[in-house]
Design an enzyme around this catalytic site. Structure first.
Site, PDB file in Angstrom:
ATOM      1  N   HIS A 146       0.749  -1.439  -0.039  1.00 20.57           N
ATOM      2  CA  HIS A 146      -0.087   0.052  -0.074  1.00 20.57           C
ATOM      3  C   HIS A 146       0.959   1.293   0.021  1.00 20.57           C
ATOM      4  CE1 HIS A 146      -3.932  -1.842   1.812  1.00 20.57           C
ATOM      5  NE2 HIS A 146      -3.205  -2.798   0.854  1.00 20.57           N
ATOM      6  N   GLU A 152       1.084   3.707   1.887  1.00 21.45           N
ATOM      7  CA  GLU A 152       1.489   3.999   3.183  1.00 21.45           C
ATOM      8  C   GLU A 152       2.837   3.318   3.726  1.00 21.45           C
ATOM      9  OE1 GLU A 152      -1.674   3.843   2.055  1.00 21.45           O
ATOM     10  OE2 GLU A 152      -3.109   4.142   3.923  1.00 21.45           O
ATOM     11  N   CYS A 182      -6.204   1.943   5.754  1.00 24.81           N
ATOM     12  CA  CYS A 182      -6.969   0.429   6.367  1.00 24.81           C
ATOM     13  C   CYS A 182      -6.078   0.301   7.612  1.00 24.81           C
ATOM     14  CB  CYS A 182      -6.505  -0.440   5.121  1.00 24.81           C
ATOM     15  SG  CYS A 182      -4.777  -1.024   5.243  1.00 24.81           S
ATOM     16  N   CYS A 222      -2.274  -0.279   7.542  1.00 26.96           N
ATOM     17  CA  CYS A 222      -1.560   0.666   7.472  1.00 26.96           C
ATOM     18  C   CYS A 222      -1.628   1.496   8.642  1.00 26.96           C
ATOM     19  CB  CYS A 222      -2.154   1.337   6.047  1.00 26.96           C
ATOM     20  SG  CYS A 222      -1.666   0.918   4.501  1.00 26.96           S
TER      21      CYS A 222
END
Length: 151
Positions: free
Chosen positions: A53, A55, A83, A86
């Site tokens: 992701h 992040e 999410c 993260c």
């Protein structure tokens, strides 16, 4: 344009790169001392990695650069509400602030029902602010999935 909008615009630029590359268009920038120290976007598809992701990518990049897994006194700007994975990485890396654009109506990890301050299971509680350039961030994701469905 305030600094939050400026940094979110940079995260949006990353999201648009992701979109061009066929990745889910989420972008992030990591900021320290009012300077962008890392920027990335989702790379799950190209890397065949569910943890890639935006992040996580900026956290990994800057941690390697400074040779430290603690990113104190830094802020993350991301186009979509992080999410749970993260958010956990942000907490463990001790990032001070989370600024995001669009709310994720499916996960609602940090949305209006989240009680960061009241949580007893966290040893670090970053400041959270969502809705920065929300319409712009939302439209990128909505358009992406609308086009995917039409294909």
């Amino acid at each position: 344009m305030n600094k939050h909008e400026l940094f979110m615009k940079k995260a949006i630029e990353q999201a648009l790169i992701a979109k061009e590359e066929g990745e889910v268009p989420i972008g992030a920038v990591l900021v320290q001392n009012n300077q962008i120290v890392s920027s990335s976007y989702n790379l799950n598809i190209s890397r065949s990695d569910p943890t890639a992701h935006a992040e996580i990518n900026v956290i990994r990049e800057f941690s390697k650069k400074i040779k430290n897994y603690r990113l104190v006194n830094s802020s993350i700007y991301v186009t979509l509400e992080p999410c749970l994975m993260c958010y956990g990485a942000i907490v463990h890396s001790r990032i001070s602030n989370i600024f995001f654009g669009a709310f994720d109506n499916k996960s609602l990890v940090l949305g209006p029902n989240f009680n960061n301050e009241g949580s007893k299971c966290l040893n670090h509680k970053p400041t959270i602010l969502g809705g920065i350039l929300e319409n712009e961030c939302s439209s990128i994701i909505i358009d992406f999935f609308k086009n995917k469905r039409e294909e």
